[in-house]
Design a protein around this motif. Structure first.
Motif, PDB file in Angstrom:
ATOM      1  N   GLY A  93       0.800  -1.207   0.000  1.00 24.68           N
ATOM      2  CA  GLY A  93       0.000   0.000   0.000  1.00 24.68           C
ATOM      3  C   GLY A  93       0.839   1.265   0.000  1.00 24.68           C
ATOM      4  N   GLY A  94       0.146   2.425   0.210  1.00 24.88           N
ATOM      5  CA  GLY A  94       0.809   3.722   0.223  1.00 24.88           C
ATOM      6  C   GLY A  94       0.369   4.554  -0.956  1.00 24.88           C
ATOM      7  N   THR A  95       0.461   5.892  -0.803  1.00 21.66           N
ATOM      8  CA  THR A  95       0.022   6.806  -1.855  1.00 21.66           C
ATOM      9  C   THR A  95       1.118   7.107  -2.845  1.00 21.66           C
ATOM     10  OG1 THR A  95       0.692   8.741  -0.581  1.00 21.66           O
ATOM     11  CG2 THR A  95      -1.551   7.909  -0.238  1.00 21.66           C
ATOM     12  N   GLY A  96       2.369   6.882  -2.492  1.00 17.94           N
ATOM     13  CA  GLY A  96       3.471   7.247  -3.374  1.00 17.94           C
ATOM     14  C   GLY A  96       3.852   8.712  -3.267  1.00 17.94           C
ATOM     15  N   LEU A  97       3.228   9.466  -2.323  1.00 20.19           N
ATOM     16  CA  LEU A  97       3.541  10.893  -2.190  1.00 20.19           C
ATOM     17  C   LEU A  97       4.755  11.143  -1.316  1.00 20.19           C
ATOM     18  CD1 LEU A  97      -0.003  12.478  -1.787  1.00 20.19           C
ATOM     19  CD2 LEU A  97       1.493  12.549  -3.780  1.00 20.19           C
ATOM     20  N   GLY A  98       5.058  10.226  -0.405  1.00 17.46           N
ATOM     21  CA  GLY A  98       6.144  10.472   0.546  1.00 17.46           C
ATOM     22  C   GLY A  98       7.473  10.712  -0.144  1.00 17.46           C
ATOM     23  N   LEU A  99       7.808   9.892  -1.127  1.00 17.45           N
ATOM     24  CA  LEU A  99       9.085  10.055  -1.823  1.00 17.45           C
ATOM     25  C   LEU A  99       9.080  11.312  -2.680  1.00 17.45           C
ATOM     26  CD1 LEU A  99       9.917   6.380  -2.853  1.00 17.45           C
ATOM     27  CD2 LEU A  99      10.849   7.710  -0.958  1.00 17.45           C
ATOM     28  N   THR A 100       7.926  11.672  -3.252  1.00 15.65           N
ATOM     29  CA  THR A 100       7.841  12.915  -4.022  1.00 15.65           C
ATOM     30  C   THR A 100       8.117  14.118  -3.128  1.00 15.65           C
ATOM     31  OG1 THR A 100       6.220  11.927  -5.502  1.00 15.65           O
ATOM     32  CG2 THR A 100       6.335  14.326  -5.457  1.00 15.65           C
ATOM     33  N   ILE A 101       7.512  14.129  -1.955  1.00 14.79           N
ATOM     34  CA  ILE A 101       7.746  15.229  -1.011  1.00 14.79           C
ATOM     35  C   ILE A 101       9.210  15.246  -0.585  1.00 14.79           C
ATOM     36  CG2 ILE A 101       7.140  16.105   1.277  1.00 14.79           C
ATOM     37  CD1 ILE A 101       4.341  14.868   0.818  1.00 14.79           C
ATOM     38  N   SER A 102       9.774  14.074  -0.340  1.00  7.24           N
ATOM     39  CA  SER A 102      11.183  13.999   0.065  1.00  7.24           C
ATOM     40  C   SER A 102      12.081  14.589  -1.017  1.00  7.24           C
ATOM     41  CB  SER A 102      11.565  12.543   0.333  1.00  7.24           C
ATOM     42  OG  SER A 102      10.800  11.999   1.381  1.00  7.24           O
ATOM     43  N   ARG A 103      11.812  14.243  -2.281  1.00  5.73           N
ATOM     44  CA  ARG A 103      12.644  14.777  -3.366  1.00  5.73           C
ATOM     45  C   ARG A 103      12.557  16.303  -3.427  1.00  5.73           C
ATOM     46  NH1 ARG A 103      11.263  16.345  -8.374  1.00  5.73           N
ATOM     47  NH2 ARG A 103       9.207  15.362  -8.246  1.00  5.73           N
ATOM     48  N   ARG A 104      11.350  16.825  -3.333  1.00  6.70           N
ATOM     49  CA  ARG A 104      11.196  18.273  -3.460  1.00  6.70           C
ATOM     50  C   ARG A 104      11.790  19.010  -2.264  1.00  6.70           C
ATOM     51  NH1 ARG A 104       5.167  18.962  -6.200  1.00  6.70           N
ATOM     52  NH2 ARG A 104       5.542  17.571  -7.971  1.00  6.70           N
ATOM     53  N   LEU A 105      11.649  18.445  -1.056  1.00  2.00           N
ATOM     54  CA  LEU A 105      12.260  19.081   0.112  1.00  2.00           C
ATOM     55  C   LEU A 105      13.783  19.074  -0.011  1.00  2.00           C
ATOM     56  CD1 LEU A 105      10.055  17.686   3.036  1.00  2.00           C
ATOM     57  CD2 LEU A 105      10.056  20.002   2.094  1.00  2.00           C
ATOM     58  N   ALA A 106      14.353  17.949  -0.467  1.00  2.13           N
ATOM     59  CA  ALA A 106      15.810  17.883  -0.639  1.00  2.13           C
ATOM     60  C   ALA A 106      16.284  18.906  -1.662  1.00  2.13           C
ATOM     61  CB  ALA A 106      16.228  16.466  -1.047  1.00  2.13           C
ATOM     62  N   GLU A 107      15.538  19.062  -2.757  1.00  5.25           N
ATOM     63  CA  GLU A 107      15.912  20.055  -3.767  1.00  5.25           C
ATOM     64  C   GLU A 107      15.832  21.466  -3.204  1.00  5.25           C
ATOM     65  OE1 GLU A 107      13.209  19.114  -6.859  1.00  5.25           O
ATOM     66  OE2 GLU A 107      14.410  17.463  -7.669  1.00  5.25           O
ATOM     67  N   MET A 108      14.839  21.734  -2.346  1.00  2.19           N
ATOM     68  CA  MET A 108      14.744  23.049  -1.718  1.00  2.19           C
ATOM     69  C   MET A 108      15.927  23.307  -0.790  1.00  2.19           C
ATOM     70  SD  MET A 108      10.646  23.178  -0.859  1.00  2.19           S
ATOM     71  CE  MET A 108      10.713  24.803  -0.107  1.00  2.19           C
ATOM     72  N   MET A 109      16.541  22.239  -0.266  1.00  2.00           N
ATOM     73  CA  MET A 109      17.728  22.371   0.579  1.00  2.00           C
ATOM     74  C   MET A 109      19.016  22.337  -0.240  1.00  2.00           C
ATOM     75  SD  MET A 109      16.678  19.873   3.761  1.00  2.00           S
ATOM     76  CE  MET A 109      15.033  19.911   4.458  1.00  2.00           C
ATOM     77  N   GLY A 110      18.900  22.414  -1.558  1.00  2.00           N
ATOM     78  CA  GLY A 110      20.079  22.430  -2.404  1.00  2.00           C
ATOM     79  C   GLY A 110      20.671  21.071  -2.695  1.00  2.00           C
ATOM     80  N   THR A 154      20.760  14.373  -0.106  1.00  2.00           N
ATOM     81  CA  THR A 154      21.769  15.320   0.371  1.00  2.00           C
ATOM     82  C   THR A 154      21.099  16.652   0.647  1.00  2.00           C
ATOM     83  OG1 THR A 154      22.318  15.935  -1.915  1.00  2.00           O
ATOM     84  CG2 THR A 154      23.661  14.212  -0.868  1.00  2.00           C
ATOM     85  N   ALA A 155      21.713  17.432   1.531  1.00  2.00           N
ATOM     86  CA  ALA A 155      21.189  18.753   1.880  1.00  2.00           C
ATOM     87  C   ALA A 155      22.352  19.650   2.299  1.00  2.00           C
ATOM     88  CB  ALA A 155      20.161  18.649   3.010  1.00  2.00           C
ATOM     89  N   TRP A 156      22.314  20.894   1.837  1.00  2.00           N
ATOM     90  CA  TRP A 156      23.317  21.886   2.262  1.00  2.00           C
ATOM     91  C   TRP A 156      22.832  22.542   3.552  1.00  2.00           C
ATOM     92  CZ3 TRP A 156      28.143  22.703   0.714  1.00  2.00           C
ATOM     93  CH2 TRP A 156      28.545  22.221  -0.528  1.00  2.00           C
ATOM     94  N   LEU A 157      23.655  22.501   4.577  1.00  3.79           N
ATOM     95  CA  LEU A 157      23.300  23.046   5.880  1.00  3.79           C
ATOM     96  C   LEU A 157      24.385  24.007   6.340  1.00  3.79           C
ATOM     97  CD1 LEU A 157      22.226  19.711   7.633  1.00  3.79           C
ATOM     98  CD2 LEU A 157      20.724  21.387   6.540  1.00  3.79           C
ATOM     99  N   GLY A 158      23.961  25.060   7.029  1.00  4.87           N
ATOM    100  CA  GLY A 158      24.936  25.929   7.658  1.00  4.87           C
ATOM    101  C   GLY A 158      25.532  25.255   8.878  1.00  4.87           C
ATOM    102  N   CYS A 159      26.770  25.594   9.185  1.00  7.16           N
ATOM    103  CA  CYS A 159      27.446  25.004  10.350  1.00  7.16           C
ATOM    104  C   CYS A 159      28.000  26.132  11.198  1.00  7.16           C
ATOM    105  CB  CYS A 159      28.562  24.056   9.900  1.00  7.16           C
ATOM    106  SG  CYS A 159      29.318  23.158  11.270  1.00  7.16           S
ATOM    107  N   SER A 160      27.492  26.262  12.417  1.00  9.15           N
ATOM    108  CA  SER A 160      27.852  27.405  13.258  1.00  9.15           C
ATOM    109  C   SER A 160      28.834  27.056  14.353  1.00  9.15           C
ATOM    110  CB  SER A 160      26.581  27.982  13.893  1.00  9.15           C
ATOM    111  OG  SER A 160      25.907  26.985  14.654  1.00  9.15           O
ATOM    112  N   GLY A 161      29.508  25.917  14.289  1.00  7.51           N
ATOM    113  CA  GLY A 161      30.477  25.575  15.338  1.00  7.51           C
ATOM    114  C   GLY A 161      31.226  24.314  15.021  1.00  7.51           C
ATOM    115  N   GLU A 162      32.262  24.034  15.821  1.00  9.83           N
ATOM    116  CA  GLU A 162      33.051  22.822  15.662  1.00  9.83           C
ATOM    117  C   GLU A 162      32.329  21.640  16.301  1.00  9.83           C
ATOM    118  OE1 GLU A 162      35.777  22.593  13.952  1.00  9.83           O
ATOM    119  OE2 GLU A 162      35.848  24.728  13.484  1.00  9.83           O
ATOM    120  N   ALA A 163      32.712  20.457  15.889  1.00 10.85           N
ATOM    121  CA  ALA A 163      32.144  19.248  16.470  1.00 10.85           C
ATOM    122  C   ALA A 163      32.520  19.152  17.945  1.00 10.85           C
ATOM    123  CB  ALA A 163      32.642  18.015  15.723  1.00 10.85           C
TER     124      ALA A 163
END
Length: 935
Positions: A611-628, A646-655
């Motif tokens: 089962g499933g609507t098949g929308l979850g992966l579509t949303i995941s793809r578009r969200l990832a693209e919005m994150m670069g 993959t997603a581009w994220l800002g990093c404000s400190g060292e590990a």
């Protein structure tokens, strides 16, 4: 005639230089031919190597390496006239070789191969291969390359007596499998030492034609450093002068300084007109020279004869020219004058000017007639161009009118599309509200009935009703997310967050479902991700939860690994790659390209199992693209799948560095016992990153032996981490046997399990364990558990405020609230929820009644529906804020309007918070805790 001797002197002086210049031009052109043919030879080797890499037969033998592959390569090498043909894996190790090299040997000493392995693409070029590397490739190559040095006049002194290196043309081409992945590389090579084919071919080219008719043969040579490794130059015995060396002057100019030599030079045993050019390897470094030359000796007699013949011709020409000039002067000057006059007139714009008829029939007369004909043609073409220009202006005007009409039609179409999009958004918003309102009643009543029913079968049926309603709500949320993304209304947050908290949230929501199916859930977060990042943590968790949920759905047994690491670092921004790998049913290759499209499913048959609507992966793809970033999947039927994004994220400190408390356990030996290899490896890596010495075992039987040996050697294990459910001896049985062993240094025992809800702390300790750690394990929970185990910090109990219901009763019981809700069932559900936590509830059926209630009574908080008759919730909120003394009264929107725009409208109207229908009781109670005033 007195000028003839002067002309002869000039001819002798200038002609000799001119002749030398002709020879130099000849050898320079021949040198270009030699280098062009060498480049052509390299191109042919590259093309042949690529054809071998594309051969299906070679690829099939590569997948099942053995003696057959080497035999096939040897046959192909002979057909291609190669000296080397091999197949190596992606690490440069030999799979099969035409020279019979042992499988597993390394060819990484070849620079062209290293370049191809680094880039993953084709690579080719010249390379100087040392003798010891030639010996590793095959002894016959080393023997073929060996050149004995011969003493040569004018060459620089050299101690060595032989040249053992090989000058080779090497080419490498990637071999890809059916899925397009590089599985191996094909290496082909040709040794130029003692290979006469190249120099003989170039000699035939440069000597063809007039040069050979004069009895002259050009000479061609390939140099490795300053040594001739192949040449057509002959020594005094008539043999090829291989091993002789170039003169010191030429070497310094060409090889040392990289210049091109074009002048006379001494070559072995004769003088010649020579051309030398540096020979560059695949890196652009000078490793030798190419040479083309013409011996001077055969031209000496030819020059003398040519000069004598030229002198005679000059004398005769002078006599003849004097006679003919008188005859032609009259017939040339008059027509030339008329041509000049007409040209001047045309230059001033008089296109009607013509030369006219002239007497005679020589070249100038015919030129005059042709010039008149040309002027006539130009005149006609000018008239035609004017006519075409007028017609073009008319066409441009008509086309401009057509484009204007087309633009008007586009504007109309755009406006219609905008209206359609607005209508769709309004429809979805209305449908969302209409569906969420009864859904709120279903979920609310199910929650209330769950507190009243005690029969197991009734509670089970009620649970199924709630699950079905939540599934329907998830479908609605997915459709709304797609709609918001399509409309460009979904905005990502950019707030600081901890990656470990995102993993904690995803694992906590997925762990119960995973372990209920008997599937191990493992989290593997790289250490560099322990820093503080900036981005939308909620949307990251949404994608990960979708991936993990799908993995649980399609995995019946085995393991699911949630992994993240930094794929690219640009300083203040990092590209993070997230992966969810499972051991489930896998996906067919033909389905993968459609997976991330809207409403697509891996199993679309009418009797589908999952089962499933098949929308979850579509949303995941578009969200990832919005994150670069981007999304993808790697899968094979029956062997599981790896979904990634993959997603581009800002990093404000060292590990984060090593935790101070855990640093005190530095260099402790710890044994990890788990039958799941992925879970075991993650624990080992976490411990090693904290300075602890970890070992691992895959079963209890192995662990018993390791603990006993370590104790006997005087380097005992200080802590043993035991998985509970393992084949053979489980964790509790292993701990019991360890406790009964006569050990000199008894370790601490910690139970690591995904089934912690089935165990109490007392039961855990009664079976010999000092502490218990719940899966999936994070670095922080592992550190806290180990420190608590050895008494370095207290065990953290569940916070006292975990029970939200109890907190509301204790902190706000007896406070009065107003509920404005027009739907009778939803009003009943909300009233029951509020009174269940000790609140006193008054109700209103619309905004106007709510205002009347507020004027008559004092309330601590208002719960306001938005869409109500008479007066809606937004207008009621605005009027409440305008009432004296009600500027700070908490107003919570309790509505089925769940779009971001709806939330913004509620806040703009003066409401403090938004609780979406269907109402989650925990979310509602948390909002009440946040906004009810303290007593």
């Amino acid at each position: 005639m007195a000028s003839v001797p002067v002309l002869l002197v000039i001819l002798l002086f200038i002609g000799n230089a001119f002749f030398d210049r002709l020879l130099l031009q000849k050898v320079e052109n021949d040198l270009a031919v030699a280098n062009s043919h060498l480049q052509h030879l390299q191109t042919e080797i590259s093309a042949a190597t690529l054809s071998v890499a594309k051969s299906r037969r070679i690829r099939d033998f590569t997948l099942q390496p053995g003696g057959v592959l080497s035999e096939v390569l040897a046959s192909r090498e002979e057909n291609l006239d190669f000296d080397l043909l091999a197949v190596v894996d992606v690490n440069g190790n030999v799979i099969g070789s035409s020279e019979g090299s042992a499988s597993g040997g390394s060819y990484l000493q070849l620079g062209v191969l290293r370049e191809a392995l680094r880039s993953g693409k084709e690579s080719s070029g010249l390379e100087v291969v040392p003798r010891e590397y030639l010996m590793q490739l095959h002894a016959s190559l080393a023997d073929k390359a060996l050149v004995k040095l011969v003493d040569t006049p004018l060459a620089a002194p050299k101690v060595a007596r032989e040249e053992g290196r090989g000058l080779m043309i090497l080419a490498v081409a990637p071999m890809v499998d059916a899925g397009g992945q590089v599985m191996a590389y094909v290496l082909g090579g040709m040794l130029l030492n003692h290979r006469s084919g190249y120099v003989d071919y170039v000699r035939e080219v440069v000597s063809a034609g007039g040069l050979r008719q004069m009895g002259v043969e050009g000479a061609v040579t390939l140099f490795l450093d300053d040594v001739r490794v192949e040449t057509t130059v002959r020594d005094d015995k008539g043999e090829r002068a291989i091993g002789t060396r170039v003169s010191q002057t030429v070497k310094e100019s060409v090889l040392d300084r990289g210049e091109t030599w074009l002048q006379r030079a001494f070559v072995v045993n004769h003088w010649a007109m020579t051309a030398y050019r540096p020979l560059l390897d695949y890196r652009g470094e000078r490793v030798g020279m190419t040479y083309v030359g013409i011996p001077e000796e055969p031209f000496t007699a030819f020059r003398s004869q040519a000069f004598g013949l030229a002198a005679l011709l000059i004398a005769l020409s002078a006599v003849f020219s004097a006679w003919i000039s008188v005859r032609l002067a009259g017939s040339i000057l008059r027509p030339m004058k008329r041509l000049e006059t007409v040209m001047r007139a045309v230059g001033k714009g008089d296109m009607s000017a013509r030369v006219g008829a002239m007497s005679g029939d020589n070249e100038l007369v015919r030129l005059g007639r042709l010039f008149d004909r040309l002027l006539g043609t130009i005149d006609r073409q000018t008239r035609d161009l004017r006519r075409w220009g007028t017609e073009l202006d008319q066409k441009v005007e008509r086309r401009t009118e057509e484009l204007a009409k087309a633009n008007e039609a586009l504007v109309v179409a755009r406006d219609e599309a905008d209206r359609a999009n607005q209508a769709k958004s309004a429809f979805l918003a209305n449908m969302s509200h209409e569906i969420r309102t009864p859904m709120n009643a279903i979920l609310g009543l199910a929650h209330l009935l769950g507190k009243e029913l005690h029969a197991a079968h009734q509670r089970e049926r009620l649970s199924k009703i709630s699950d079905a309603a939540l599934h329907l709500l998830a479908v609605i949320n997915d459709i709304l997310d797609v709609s918001k993304i399509d409309a460009g209304k979904l905005q990502l947050e950019n707030a600081p967050f901890r990656m470990e908290q995102v993993f904690d949230s995803v694992c906590s929501m997925a762990a119960e479902r995973s372990y209920a199916k008997g599937v191990e859930l493992v989290r593997d977060m790289a250490p560099e991700l322990s820093a503080t990042f900036e981005g939308d943590a909620l949307r990251l968790g949404q994608i990960l939860l979708n991936y993990v949920g799908n993995a649980i759905k399609f995995t019946e047994s085995g393991v699911i690994v949630l992994r993240a690491y930094v794929a690219q670092d640009s300083g203040e921004r990092k590209m993070v790659r997230f992966e969810v790998r499972d051991t489930g049913i896998g996906i067919a290759p033909e389905v993968i390209p459609r997976l991330f499209s809207a409403f697509e499913q891996a199993d679309s048959s009418t009797t589908r199992k999952y089962g499933g609507t098949g929308l979850g992966l579509t949303i995941s793809r578009r969200l990832a693209e919005m994150m670069g970033g981007e999304v993808g999947v790697e899968s094979e039927p029956g062997k599981g799948s790896t979904f990634w994004f993959t997603a581009w994220l800002g990093c404000s400190g060292e590990a984060e560095a090593l935790r101070p408390g855990l640093a005190s356990l530095n260099n402790w030996r710890v044994l990890v016992v788990d039958d799941c290899q992925e879970a075991r490896q993650v624990l080992v890596d976490m411990l090693a990153q904290q300075g602890i010495r970890p070992d691992d075992a895959d079963c209890g039987e192995t662990a018993l032996g390791m603990v006993e040996r370590a104790d006997e050697l005087g380097d005992p294990y200080r802590i043993v981490l035991l998985d509970w459910r393992m084949p053979g001896l489980d964790g509790m049985q292993t701990a019991a046997l360890l406790s009964s062993m006569p050990l000199r240094h008894r370790p601490y025992y910690m139970l690591v399990t995904a089934y912690d809800s089935e165990l109490s702390s007392d039961l855990c300790r009664s079976t010999g364990f000092d502490n218990m750690l719940a899966k999936p394990v994070s670095p922080s929970t592992l550190s806290d558990a180990m420190l608590a185990l050895v008494g370095r910090q207290p065990v953290q109990a569940n916070p006292a405020g975990a029970d939200i219901d109890r907190q509301l009763v204790e902190q706000h019981g007896g406070q009065r609230v107003l509920l404005a809700e027009d739907n009778e069932i939803n009003r009943e559900v909300a009233t029951e929820l509020l009174t269940s936590v000790g609140l006193l509830v008054d109700t209103a059926e619309d905004g106007e009644q709510a205002l009347a209630q507020l004027r008559a009574n004092r309330y601590e908080l208002v719960l306001m529906d938005v869409q109500m008759p008479v007066m809606d919730g937004l207008e009621a909120a605005r009027r409440i804020r305008a009432m004296p003394g009600y500027e700070d009264l908490p107003i919570l929107a309790l509505t089925a309007n769940a779009f971001d725009d709806d939330v913004s409208e509620c806040v703009a109207a003066g409401m403090n918070a938004h609780v979406a229908k269907p109402v989650d009781p925990d979310v509602l109670f948390q909002a009440l805790l946040n906004w009810l005033p303290k007593r």
